[in-house]
Write an enzyme that holds these catalytic residues in place. Sequence first.
Site, PDB file in Angstrom:
ATOM      1  N   ALA A 125     -41.727  18.924 103.946  1.00 16.98           N
ATOM      2  CA  ALA A 125     -41.561  18.385 102.594  1.00 16.98           C
ATOM      3  C   ALA A 125     -42.554  17.266 102.333  1.00 16.98           C
ATOM      4  O   ALA A 125     -42.371  16.135 102.787  1.00 16.98           O
ATOM      5  CB  ALA A 125     -40.127  17.892 102.409  1.00 16.98           C
ATOM      6  N   THR A 127     -44.530  17.494  98.947  1.00 16.03           N
ATOM      7  CA  THR A 127     -44.686  17.412  97.493  1.00 16.03           C
ATOM      8  C   THR A 127     -43.499  16.728  96.815  1.00 16.03           C
ATOM      9  O   THR A 127     -42.347  16.938  97.211  1.00 16.03           O
ATOM     10  CB  THR A 127     -44.848  18.839  96.917  1.00 16.03           C
ATOM     11  OG1 THR A 127     -45.904  19.481  97.629  1.00 16.03           O
ATOM     12  CG2 THR A 127     -45.161  18.818  95.435  1.00 16.03           C
ATOM     13  N   GLU A 128     -43.823  15.938  95.798  1.00 18.82           N
ATOM     14  CA  GLU A 128     -42.794  15.255  95.006  1.00 18.82           C
ATOM     15  C   GLU A 128     -43.028  15.558  93.530  1.00 18.82           C
ATOM     16  O   GLU A 128     -44.124  15.982  93.158  1.00 18.82           O
ATOM     17  CB  GLU A 128     -42.894  13.742  95.230  1.00 18.82           C
ATOM     18  CG  GLU A 128     -42.699  13.384  96.681  1.00 18.82           C
ATOM     19  CD  GLU A 128     -42.661  11.884  96.920  1.00 18.82           C
ATOM     20  OE1 GLU A 128     -42.803  11.112  95.946  1.00 18.82           O
ATOM     21  OE2 GLU A 128     -42.470  11.508  98.086  1.00 18.82           O
ATOM     22  N   PRO A 129     -42.048  15.283  92.695  1.00 20.95           N
ATOM     23  CA  PRO A 129     -42.262  15.553  91.269  1.00 20.95           C
ATOM     24  C   PRO A 129     -43.535  14.865  90.757  1.00 20.95           C
ATOM     25  O   PRO A 129     -44.257  15.433  89.939  1.00 20.95           O
ATOM     26  CB  PRO A 129     -41.011  14.980  90.611  1.00 20.95           C
ATOM     27  CG  PRO A 129     -39.958  15.046  91.676  1.00 20.95           C
ATOM     28  CD  PRO A 129     -40.668  14.840  92.982  1.00 20.95           C
ATOM     29  N   GLY A 132     -48.458  15.880  94.166  1.00 27.61           N
ATOM     30  CA  GLY A 132     -48.676  17.130  94.875  1.00 27.61           C
ATOM     31  C   GLY A 132     -50.041  17.105  95.530  1.00 27.61           C
ATOM     32  O   GLY A 132     -50.181  16.821  96.719  1.00 27.61           O
ATOM     33  N   GLU A 242     -52.829  25.514 108.426  1.00 26.37           N
ATOM     34  CA  GLU A 242     -52.028  26.055 107.322  1.00 26.37           C
ATOM     35  C   GLU A 242     -52.920  26.898 106.404  1.00 26.37           C
ATOM     36  O   GLU A 242     -52.553  27.993 105.988  1.00 26.37           O
ATOM     37  CB  GLU A 242     -51.383  24.902 106.547  1.00 26.37           C
ATOM     38  CG  GLU A 242     -50.607  25.378 105.335  1.00 26.37           C
ATOM     39  CD  GLU A 242     -49.693  24.310 104.730  1.00 26.37           C
ATOM     40  OE1 GLU A 242     -49.573  23.219 105.317  1.00 26.37           O
ATOM     41  OE2 GLU A 242     -49.113  24.579 103.661  1.00 26.37           O
ATOM     42  N   GLN A 279     -65.630  56.440  86.071  1.00 28.35           N
ATOM     43  CA  GLN A 279     -66.614  55.613  86.798  1.00 28.35           C
ATOM     44  C   GLN A 279     -66.131  54.152  86.903  1.00 28.35           C
ATOM     45  O   GLN A 279     -66.308  53.504  87.929  1.00 28.35           O
ATOM     46  CB  GLN A 279     -67.975  55.656  86.106  1.00 28.35           C
ATOM     47  CG  GLN A 279     -69.043  54.982  86.944  1.00 28.35           C
ATOM     48  CD  GLN A 279     -70.333  54.769  86.186  1.00 28.35           C
ATOM     49  OE1 GLN A 279     -70.345  54.220  85.076  1.00 28.35           O
ATOM     50  NE2 GLN A 279     -71.428  55.217  86.759  1.00 28.35           N
ATOM     51  N   GLY A 364     -52.632  23.241  98.906  1.00 27.64           N
ATOM     52  CA  GLY A 364     -53.865  22.718  98.321  1.00 27.64           C
ATOM     53  C   GLY A 364     -54.432  23.709  97.333  1.00 27.64           C
ATOM     54  O   GLY A 364     -54.649  24.881  97.663  1.00 27.64           O
TER      55      GLY A 364
HETATM   56  C1  LIG Z   1     -43.552  28.344  95.480  1.00 31.13           C
HETATM   57  C2  LIG Z   1     -44.052  27.025  96.001  1.00 31.13           C
HETATM   58  C3  LIG Z   1     -43.815  26.676  97.322  1.00 31.13           C
HETATM   59  C4  LIG Z   1     -44.233  25.436  97.788  1.00 31.13           C
HETATM   60  N1  LIG Z   1     -43.903  25.056  99.065  1.00 31.13           N
HETATM   61  C5  LIG Z   1     -44.099  23.769  99.447  1.00 31.13           C
HETATM   62  C6  LIG Z   1     -43.586  23.273 100.676  1.00 31.13           C
HETATM   63  O1  LIG Z   1     -42.956  24.013 101.440  1.00 31.13           O
HETATM   64  N2  LIG Z   1     -43.781  21.968 100.974  1.00 31.13           N
HETATM   65  C7  LIG Z   1     -44.467  21.123 100.166  1.00 31.13           C
HETATM   66  O2  LIG Z   1     -44.598  19.952 100.498  1.00 31.13           O
HETATM   67  N3  LIG Z   1     -44.991  21.566  98.988  1.00 31.13           N
HETATM   68  C8  LIG Z   1     -44.810  22.857  98.608  1.00 31.13           C
HETATM   69  N4  LIG Z   1     -45.306  23.305  97.403  1.00 31.13           N
HETATM   70  C9  LIG Z   1     -46.052  22.385  96.565  1.00 31.13           C
HETATM   71  C10 LIG Z   1     -47.540  22.705  96.438  1.00 31.13           C
HETATM   72  O3  LIG Z   1     -48.202  22.455  97.653  1.00 31.13           O
HETATM   73  C11 LIG Z   1     -48.086  21.878  95.271  1.00 31.13           C
HETATM   74  O4  LIG Z   1     -47.517  22.422  94.092  1.00 31.13           O
HETATM   75  C12 LIG Z   1     -49.595  21.930  95.205  1.00 31.13           C
HETATM   76  O5  LIG Z   1     -50.180  21.212  96.271  1.00 31.13           O
HETATM   77  C13 LIG Z   1     -50.154  21.343  93.879  1.00 31.13           C
HETATM   78  O6  LIG Z   1     -49.571  20.111  93.601  1.00 31.13           O
HETATM   79  P1  LIG Z   1     -48.951  19.842  92.131  1.00 31.13           P
HETATM   80  O7  LIG Z   1     -47.979  20.937  91.872  1.00 31.13           O
HETATM   81  O8  LIG Z   1     -48.442  18.455  92.102  1.00 31.13           O
HETATM   82  O9  LIG Z   1     -50.146  20.013  91.144  1.00 31.13           O
HETATM   83  P2  LIG Z   1     -51.073  18.838  90.595  1.00 31.13           P
HETATM   84  O10 LIG Z   1     -51.579  18.043  91.737  1.00 31.13           O
HETATM   85  O11 LIG Z   1     -50.356  18.131  89.501  1.00 31.13           O
HETATM   86  O12 LIG Z   1     -52.277  19.665  89.986  1.00 31.13           O
HETATM   87  C14 LIG Z   1     -52.353  20.092  88.618  1.00 31.13           C
HETATM   88  C15 LIG Z   1     -53.791  20.592  88.382  1.00 31.13           C
HETATM   89  O13 LIG Z   1     -54.701  19.501  88.555  1.00 31.13           O
HETATM   90  C16 LIG Z   1     -55.698  19.860  89.473  1.00 31.13           C
HETATM   91  N5  LIG Z   1     -56.155  18.710  90.247  1.00 31.13           N
HETATM   92  C17 LIG Z   1     -55.404  17.785  90.895  1.00 31.13           C
HETATM   93  N6  LIG Z   1     -56.178  16.920  91.540  1.00 31.13           N
HETATM   94  C18 LIG Z   1     -57.458  17.277  91.297  1.00 31.13           C
HETATM   95  C19 LIG Z   1     -58.734  16.776  91.671  1.00 31.13           C
HETATM   96  N7  LIG Z   1     -58.857  15.718  92.490  1.00 31.13           N
HETATM   97  N8  LIG Z   1     -59.838  17.409  91.229  1.00 31.13           N
HETATM   98  C20 LIG Z   1     -59.734  18.489  90.420  1.00 31.13           C
HETATM   99  N9  LIG Z   1     -58.560  19.016  90.036  1.00 31.13           N
HETATM  100  C21 LIG Z   1     -57.445  18.435  90.461  1.00 31.13           C
HETATM  101  C22 LIG Z   1     -55.026  20.881  90.387  1.00 31.13           C
HETATM  102  O14 LIG Z   1     -55.988  21.666  91.067  1.00 31.13           O
HETATM  103  C23 LIG Z   1     -54.216  21.668  89.375  1.00 31.13           C
HETATM  104  O15 LIG Z   1     -55.033  22.616  88.749  1.00 31.13           O
HETATM  105  C24 LIG Z   1     -44.933  24.549  96.932  1.00 31.13           C
HETATM  106  C25 LIG Z   1     -45.209  24.930  95.613  1.00 31.13           C
HETATM  107  C26 LIG Z   1     -44.744  26.130  95.128  1.00 31.13           C
HETATM  108  C27 LIG Z   1     -44.958  26.442  93.683  1.00 31.13           C
END
Ligand SMILES: Cc1cc2nc3c(=O)[nH]c(=O)nc-3n(C[C@H](O)[C@H](O)[C@H](O)COP(=O)(O)OP(=O)(O)OC[C@H]3O[C@@H](n4cnc5c(N)ncnc54)[C@H](O)[C@@H]3O)c2cc1C
Length: 379
Positions: A125, A127-129, A132, A242, A279, A364
Amino acid sequence: MQRIHFDTEHNLFRESFRTFLQKEVVPHQERWEEAGVVDREVWAKAGEMGFLLPWADEAYGGLGLKDFRYEQIMSEELAYINEPGFMLPLHSALCGPYITEYGNEEQKQRFLPAIIRGECILAVAMTEPGAGSDLAGMRTSAVDKGDHYLLNGSKTYISNGLLSDLVIVAAKTDPENKHAMGLFLVERGMPGFERGRKLKKLGMHSQDTAELFFNDVKVPKANLLGDGKAGFIYLMQMLAQERLTNACGAVAGAEAAFQATLEYVKERKAFGRAVADFQNTRFKLAEMRTQIDVAQVFVDRCVMDHNEKKLTAEVAAEAKLFTTELLGRVVDEGVQLHGGAGYMWEYPICRMYANARIQRIFAGTSEIMKEIISRGLKL
Ligand SMILES: Cc1cc2nc3c(=O)[nH]c(=O)nc-3n(C[C@H](O)[C@H](O)[C@H](O)COP(=O)(O)OP(=O)(O)OC[C@H]3O[C@@H](n4cnc5c(N)ncnc54)[C@H](O)[C@@H]3O)c2cc1C
């Protein structure tokens, strides 16, 4: 294209894992999809067969198979049957290594045997709201209280969120230093550890992705992994494996989508001929075939480099970026070549399309992969 990095023992292992999937997974897939979670029993069955952490030392119940090709095979076979909910690779190749790499002997003896038997299911765990991609922005905190840490915060989108018995939770340990983080082994039943709702998703319907909450959870010091300030570095170190795991599954998923499409276009007729005879269809399939073959060779080479501890974070990011983007293109073209049937859940390509979308996001995003690769260019 013939692959050259598997030996007889790998092929036998694949056969045995494939037989296991046909017996213990495939008959339940529809039901798991409806339930939004896999049966707990399948984990114990996989453990019984030696499919969980096969690389772990025999002293803890593993098989001592220190060869990433076995993990590659399992990721591939799960992708071929399009099973996204039974996240064996998450348990075996992603979470388990945190305990063997950063855990002390007491922790290994306490947790590994049940993990390997499939009685203790793992999750990680991070990721947080509000955090990410930007993990350093996380707010979950762990305050040192002498013999324990007091853990507060919440996590979201956590795979195996409901079934997991042991969660590796990342939390800030020093308000003055945003990179000071600890990794805590939070056990099922610890007071203050609550699970939220099972999240509704575009795909991966058999996976119990969930929110987790920590309200004044007293985590004993004995459940801290390694150095309480080095968790961020541990996360970064583990993300390469990973991402390689994702790449193994993604290229296999592309192969499965390609095969499903190939079969369909040979059968389906339009304008008095098979769709395969156009084709456009043949060219699309030729492009897919070429790109999958090229990607496979690259991933196989990455696996061998990883076995020799030579795989860099940048190359692992290249593998994840390239293969998950490829998977996205292949499932999309696959749906297109199926026509309306491609949009119907009863057709495998439809589920593959839905399940694939997350691959470019979790572990990522593609954008973060490009960041990592470009940092390596020292621009
Ligand atoms: C089905 C599912 C399973 C998951 N499982 C896990 C788990 O087991 N454990 C865990 O910890 N997490 C888990 N995750 C979380 C996942 O790893 C994150 O959702 C992911 O890393 C993206 O983070 P975020 O959702 O906060 O998106 P954000 O970081 O908010 O990104 C939003 C957009 O901004 C872009 N962005 C952000 N920063 C940059 C930058 N520096 N440069 C350019 N673009 C950028 C991103 O690429 C994306 O397009 C899971 C997610 C899902 C949906």
